[in-house]
Design a protein around this motif. Structure first.
Motif, PDB file in Angstrom:
ATOM      1  N   CYS A   1     -16.087  30.611  -7.132  1.00  0.00           N
ATOM      2  CA  CYS A   1     -15.736  32.928  -6.375  1.00  0.00           C
ATOM      3  C   CYS A   1     -14.242  33.254  -6.892  1.00  0.00           C
ATOM      4  O   CYS A   1     -14.864  34.635  -6.950  1.00  0.00           O
ATOM      5  CB  CYS A   1     -16.193  32.630  -4.847  1.00  0.00           C
ATOM      6  SG  CYS A   1     -17.712  33.051  -4.528  1.00  0.00           S
TER       7      CYS A   1
ATOM      8  N   THR B   1     -25.577  28.586  -6.405  1.00  0.00           N
ATOM      9  CA  THR B   1     -25.012  29.336  -5.762  1.00  0.00           C
ATOM     10  C   THR B   1     -23.378  29.129  -5.911  1.00  0.00           C
ATOM     11  O   THR B   1     -23.133  27.771  -6.816  1.00  0.00           O
ATOM     12  CB  THR B   1     -25.382  29.512  -3.740  1.00  0.00           C
ATOM     13  OG1 THR B   1     -24.293  27.418  -3.302  1.00  0.00           O
ATOM     14  CG2 THR B   1     -26.392  29.565  -3.351  1.00  0.00           C
TER      15      THR B   1
ATOM     16  N   ARG C   1     -28.006  32.618  -9.105  1.00  0.00           N
ATOM     17  CA  ARG C   1     -29.283  31.766  -8.671  1.00  0.00           C
ATOM     18  C   ARG C   1     -30.045  32.177  -9.625  1.00  0.00           C
ATOM     19  O   ARG C   1     -31.164  31.112  -9.411  1.00  0.00           O
ATOM     20  CB  ARG C   1     -29.717  33.209  -7.589  1.00  0.00           C
ATOM     21  CG  ARG C   1     -28.706  33.588  -5.398  1.00  0.00           C
ATOM     22  CD  ARG C   1     -29.260  34.927  -5.152  1.00  0.00           C
ATOM     23  NE  ARG C   1     -29.805  36.609  -5.711  1.00  0.00           N
ATOM     24  CZ  ARG C   1     -28.813  36.739  -5.942  1.00  0.00           C
ATOM     25  NH1 ARG C   1     -27.481  36.228  -4.793  1.00  0.00           N
ATOM     26  NH2 ARG C   1     -28.478  37.826  -6.578  1.00  0.00           N
TER      27      ARG C   1
ATOM     28  N   MET D   1     -18.881  40.610  -8.039  1.00  0.00           N
ATOM     29  CA  MET D   1     -19.008  39.533  -7.017  1.00  0.00           C
ATOM     30  C   MET D   1     -20.675  39.197  -6.943  1.00  0.00           C
ATOM     31  O   MET D   1     -21.456  38.151  -7.260  1.00  0.00           O
ATOM     32  CB  MET D   1     -19.188  39.397  -5.843  1.00  0.00           C
ATOM     33  CG  MET D   1     -17.616  38.804  -5.260  1.00  0.00           C
ATOM     34  SD  MET D   1     -16.691  37.105  -6.174  1.00  0.00           S
ATOM     35  CE  MET D   1     -18.043  36.236  -5.179  1.00  0.00           C
ATOM     36  N   ASP D   2     -21.860  40.330  -7.105  1.00  0.00           N
ATOM     37  CA  ASP D   2     -23.049  40.139  -6.903  1.00  0.00           C
ATOM     38  C   ASP D   2     -23.421  39.874  -8.378  1.00  0.00           C
ATOM     39  O   ASP D   2     -24.557  39.169  -8.111  1.00  0.00           O
ATOM     40  CB  ASP D   2     -23.128  42.389  -6.694  1.00  0.00           C
ATOM     41  CG  ASP D   2     -23.305  42.553  -5.540  1.00  0.00           C
ATOM     42  OD1 ASP D   2     -23.411  41.212  -4.321  1.00  0.00           O
ATOM     43  OD2 ASP D   2     -23.371  43.995  -5.272  1.00  0.00           O
ATOM     44  N   ALA D   3     -23.028  40.088  -9.620  1.00  0.00           N
ATOM     45  CA  ALA D   3     -23.709  40.052 -10.888  1.00  0.00           C
ATOM     46  C   ALA D   3     -23.461  38.933 -11.050  1.00  0.00           C
ATOM     47  O   ALA D   3     -24.298  37.896 -11.550  1.00  0.00           O
ATOM     48  CB  ALA D   3     -22.716  40.656 -12.238  1.00  0.00           C
TER      49      ALA D   3
ATOM     50  N   GLN E   1     -15.617  44.903  -7.853  1.00  0.00           N
ATOM     51  CA  GLN E   1     -15.187  44.057  -6.581  1.00  0.00           C
ATOM     52  C   GLN E   1     -16.548  43.362  -6.409  1.00  0.00           C
ATOM     53  O   GLN E   1     -16.963  42.301  -6.357  1.00  0.00           O
ATOM     54  CB  GLN E   1     -14.116  43.856  -6.244  1.00  0.00           C
ATOM     55  CG  GLN E   1     -14.221  41.968  -4.938  1.00  0.00           C
ATOM     56  CD  GLN E   1     -13.148  41.979  -4.486  1.00  0.00           C
ATOM     57  OE1 GLN E   1     -11.606  41.422  -4.747  1.00  0.00           O
ATOM     58  NE2 GLN E   1     -13.081  42.450  -3.150  1.00  0.00           N
ATOM     59  N   GLN E   2     -17.520  44.362  -5.965  1.00  0.00           N
ATOM     60  CA  GLN E   2     -18.536  43.933  -5.072  1.00  0.00           C
ATOM     61  C   GLN E   2     -19.745  43.754  -6.082  1.00  0.00           C
ATOM     62  O   GLN E   2     -20.575  43.094  -6.622  1.00  0.00           O
ATOM     63  CB  GLN E   2     -19.186  45.084  -4.542  1.00  0.00           C
ATOM     64  CG  GLN E   2     -20.115  44.959  -3.912  1.00  0.00           C
ATOM     65  CD  GLN E   2     -20.188  43.264  -2.369  1.00  0.00           C
ATOM     66  OE1 GLN E   2     -19.340  43.371  -1.750  1.00  0.00           O
ATOM     67  NE2 GLN E   2     -21.211  42.315  -3.045  1.00  0.00           N
ATOM     68  N   ALA E   3     -18.916  44.923  -7.625  1.00  0.00           N
ATOM     69  CA  ALA E   3     -20.136  44.364  -8.370  1.00  0.00           C
ATOM     70  C   ALA E   3     -19.750  43.245  -9.080  1.00  0.00           C
ATOM     71  O   ALA E   3     -21.088  42.424 -10.037  1.00  0.00           O
ATOM     72  CB  ALA E   3     -20.021  45.571  -9.456  1.00  0.00           C
TER      73      ALA E   3
ATOM     74  N   SER F   1     -23.258  36.147  -8.506  1.00  0.00           N
ATOM     75  CA  SER F   1     -23.757  35.559  -7.652  1.00  0.00           C
ATOM     76  C   SER F   1     -25.817  35.650  -8.441  1.00  0.00           C
ATOM     77  O   SER F   1     -26.181  34.644  -8.046  1.00  0.00           O
ATOM     78  CB  SER F   1     -23.727  36.289  -6.293  1.00  0.00           C
ATOM     79  OG  SER F   1     -23.080  35.856  -5.764  1.00  0.00           O
ATOM     80  N   ALA F   2     -26.083  36.286  -9.004  1.00  0.00           N
ATOM     81  CA  ALA F   2     -27.487  36.755  -9.136  1.00  0.00           C
ATOM     82  C   ALA F   2     -27.014  35.603 -10.585  1.00  0.00           C
ATOM     83  O   ALA F   2     -28.463  34.646 -11.102  1.00  0.00           O
ATOM     84  CB  ALA F   2     -27.414  38.389 -10.128  1.00  0.00           C
TER      85      ALA F   2
END
Length: 232
Positions: free
Chosen positions: A120, A114, A109, A101-103, A97-99, A105-106
């Motif tokens: 999300c 955002t 950016r 969301m990070d991907a 899940q973190q990966a 978000s990147a």
């Protein structure tokens, strides 16, 4: 802090000792870790296909390519193995899940923006489908359907991990409610959303994709259509 404390120690460690940090694992330790993972994957698969009660440790050992007594080297009993499968599933879910969301978000950016709350939620829903229906997706369904087989203490640890996982969803749903994109109460919406997504593990058939069935991307889009108002 003294100046000496700010200066890295340039003296290399002697050949007979390791520098700071966790000692390197031996080949036997690495092999034990790999065997444990093999057991967890085999157990998750069989628990999902046959159920916990109908699966023996002999079945699991055979599926993992081990002798019948090998699981007891890693786990006290079959219930302990079931608890480990659920904990492993939730730990993997947190990392994935973190990966995801990070991907996302990147990528946003890189476009100079955002992620919106709607975007999300799309990422979270799509990742949840992947955990339930994608590669190595046996762990979470086992947690959903064999929950009562655990002791109170074992359930407590899995619940702790589950709460951390769901914590990411709460501000997203609250933001969607505040913007008017989601009409229902965010807390109830979260329960209904997870209920709907998790039930897909019972009926989804990947063999039907392209033959009247839906891909995971399409399912994620449909889920958002059910719970959110159309974008203005």
């Amino acid at each position: 802090m003294s100046p000496a404390a700010d200066t890295p120690d340039a003296t290399p460690p002697s050949p007979g000792r390791r520098g700071r940090g966790r000692p390197r694992k031996t080949a036997d330790e690495r092999d034990d870790g790999n065997r444990r993972q093999d057991l967890l994957r085999a157990a998750a698969r069989l628990f999902r296909l046959k159920g916990f009660a109908a699966t023996s440790t002999r079945d699991i050992a055979a599926a993992a390519g081990m002798r019948s007594g090998s699981p007891f080297y890693h786990f006290e009993n079959k219930v302990a193995l079931l608890a480990a499968v659920m904990q492993e599933g939730m730990e993997r879910a947190l990392v994935r899940q973190q990966a995801a969301m990070d991907a996302a978000s990147a990528a946003a950016r890189a476009q100079g923006r955002t992620l919106s709350a709607r975007e999300c939620l799309r990422v979270l829903v799509r990742n949840q489908f992947d955990l339930l229906l994608g590669p190595e997706s046996d762990f979470i369904p086992v947690m959903l359907y064999e929950w009562r087989s655990l002791s109170d203490a074992q359930r407590s640890e899995v619940t702790r991990l589950k709460d951390v996982y769901e914590l990411v969803w709460a501000p997203v749903l609250h933001a969607l409610h505040a913007s008017g994109e989601m009409a229902g109460d965010p807390g109830v919406a979260r329960l209904l959303l997870f209920g709907a997504l998790n039930w897909s593990a019972q009926w989804y058939d990947p063999a039907r994709v392209g033959q009247g069935g839906y891909s995971l991307d399409e399912l994620a889009d449909i889920a958002l259509q059910l719970f959110l108002k159309p974008p203005s």
